[in-house]
Enzyme design. Sequence first.
Site, PDB file in Angstrom:
ATOM      1  N   ASN A   1       8.127   9.176  -0.583  1.00 41.14           N
ATOM      2  CA  ASN A   1       6.690   9.036  -0.326  1.00 41.14           C
ATOM      3  C   ASN A   1       6.363   8.953   1.160  1.00 41.14           C
ATOM      4  O   ASN A   1       5.517   9.698   1.662  1.00 41.14           O
ATOM      5  CB  ASN A   1       6.139   7.801  -1.052  1.00 41.14           C
TER       6      ASN A   1
ATOM      7  N   ASP B   1      -9.101  -2.092   0.448  1.00 41.79           N
ATOM      8  CA  ASP B   1      -7.818  -2.156  -0.266  1.00 41.79           C
ATOM      9  C   ASP B   1      -7.967  -3.049  -1.498  1.00 41.79           C
ATOM     10  O   ASP B   1      -8.282  -4.228  -1.374  1.00 41.79           O
ATOM     11  CB  ASP B   1      -6.770  -2.724   0.708  1.00 41.79           C
TER      12      ASP B   1
ATOM     13  N   SER C   1       2.979  -1.988   2.369  1.00 41.46           N
ATOM     14  CA  SER C   1       2.790  -2.842   1.191  1.00 41.46           C
ATOM     15  C   SER C   1       4.057  -3.667   0.931  1.00 41.46           C
ATOM     16  O   SER C   1       4.423  -4.488   1.762  1.00 41.46           O
ATOM     17  CB  SER C   1       2.387  -1.983  -0.007  1.00 41.46           C
TER      18      SER C   1
ATOM     19  N   HIS D   1      -5.538   1.485  -0.059  1.00 45.01           N
ATOM     20  CA  HIS D   1      -4.127   1.066   0.036  1.00 45.01           C
ATOM     21  C   HIS D   1      -3.154   2.250   0.141  1.00 45.01           C
ATOM     22  O   HIS D   1      -1.948   2.039   0.239  1.00 45.01           O
ATOM     23  CB  HIS D   1      -3.790   0.215  -1.204  1.00 45.01           C
TER      24      HIS D   1
ATOM     25  N   LYS E   1       4.391  11.998   3.071  1.00 46.12           N
ATOM     26  CA  LYS E   1       2.936  11.822   3.125  1.00 46.12           C
ATOM     27  C   LYS E   1       2.397  11.126   4.369  1.00 46.12           C
ATOM     28  O   LYS E   1       1.193  11.172   4.613  1.00 46.12           O
ATOM     29  CB  LYS E   1       2.473  11.025   1.887  1.00 46.12           C
TER      30      LYS E   1
END
Lengths: 290, 290
Positions: free
Chosen positions: A62, A232, A150, A267, A66
């Site tokens: 990810n 978020d 996160s 988020h 991205k």
Amino acid sequence: MALTLLSASKHFAGTLSKYSHVSTTTHCTMVFNVFLPKTAVEDKVKVPVLYCLGGLTSTEDNFAQKAGAAQHAANYEIALVFPDTSPRNVDFNAGADESIGYSAGFYLNATQAPWDKNWKMYDYVSKELPQVISENLPIDISRSSITGHSMGGHGALSIFLKNQHAYKSVSAFAPILHLSKSNWGKYALPQYLGNDESTWKQYDVLELLQKHVAENSFRKDVKVLIDQGTGDQFLTNNLHTDALVKLTKEMGLESQFDIRYHDGYDHGYFFISTFTKDHIDHHGKILRGL
Amino acid sequence: MALTLLSASKHFAGTLSKYSHVSTTTHCTMVFNVFLPKTAVEDKVKVPVLYCLGGLTSTEDNFAQKAGAAQHAANYEIALVFPDTSPRNVDFNAGADESIGYSAGFYLNATQAPWDKNWKMYDYVSKELPQVISENLPIDISRSSITGHSMGGHGALSIFLKNQHAYKSVSAFAPILHLSKSNWGKYALPQYLGNDESTWKQYDVLELLQKHVAENSFRKDVKVLIDQGTGDQFLTNNLHTDALVKLTKEMGLESQFDIRYHDGYDHGYFFISTFTKDHIDHHGKILRGL
């Protein structure tokens, strides 16, 4: 600790490669992506490294695909390492739940069965993985920095706080700052660490920061960059950014924490990619002594 | 033709939104992503648009998430529209094969059953979608440009050649340039268009270019930007880049085609993202008259 090359793609004049290796820490095959800039690929020059830790539900892909980080890492000629977020393919069903098991390593060392054999992501990311890349790739781990998103922001900050002299700099996107009080932590930590909440504090950013300040062992030469979107959905119940802002004020640490709230951002990676350049600038300048 | 908002994320001070709508062209619900820059979102100023067409196996998400285009589009204050690559959820099994059916629209109008009811991606992308975004979003479709990757590069170039005055500029990443001779086309075109190969030429970039040059109807004020990796596994049997290079020389069109081979780059998004800025510069300058 030999690496197996699974794929390699030229990317911003360097290479984005995926490797696997048998981990002696997690007792399974681990996979990671690494971006090496042109000078490391073509001239075998050892370059500094920034670890980029992913969040819940993520794999090693990810952040690599991205966030748009390689374009900036190429400018600073630094490597990026994107670890997986948990062990995989273990001999019990670990994939049924979004907050525990696969993709939910929380960068801790589990002590409770059935997790205690494999779920050692703290040791894996902070000890074994640096050794593996140092032995196999043109990377100088004496110049390492760490960031994450996160759950990975929690990982970056907690691993930094527990190993302050192993990393030159630290930052995070929408990090979990008070894991033991977050909904995700309250669900996962009893299963990974047991019900004795005192054991949870060793993986809680706010608790670790308070401990180091109390012991006068928080590095005074580090500036922590944190970006957080005000839109978020996890802000209130899982991230606790306001609690860190309050704590840094109480402890007189405002000058060492650049906590930036961004109006309306959520988020996901459309938020992260918007501010990736700032984070690579933050780390790249320190890693390159600029 | 009302739009349903499925999601929206703030991204580079603008918004990346996903919409669905019932298409009168493909007779199913179509989904697309759109990036609107800050001035369009906050001030409702109508902005130019660049269509970004995806390749085989892609949805509306791949280009939007992995190419890193929005950061540059934000600088030029242009919108990006990322259509899906085929109809979805039709009343027959269209998902069994990577080269036909779902994600394999090839930007053509199918004439053969069972595809002829829904597989009208040429009309959808070139006619209905511009109307839909013009009626519902702060986008000025009189300033449109088009790009794409692989099958989407074929789509961008063939749609441009068939509608040269509807687009200000065109470019492509690793495009399929001779669809009727590519392995993918030789498999899909008989099923979509039937066995009469003369019908295939209307969706073949090399054939369209030759036809327009022969008819003296190829725009003389356009410069086509094409990027191609030399490590692309599909180069020989599916893309036929060398055939376009040869043709442009034969036809004296070298000055209108900037076909760039990049040593060692493959077919994926790590290649695309490396050169995205150049493509947005190409289109942004023309769309903004810079």
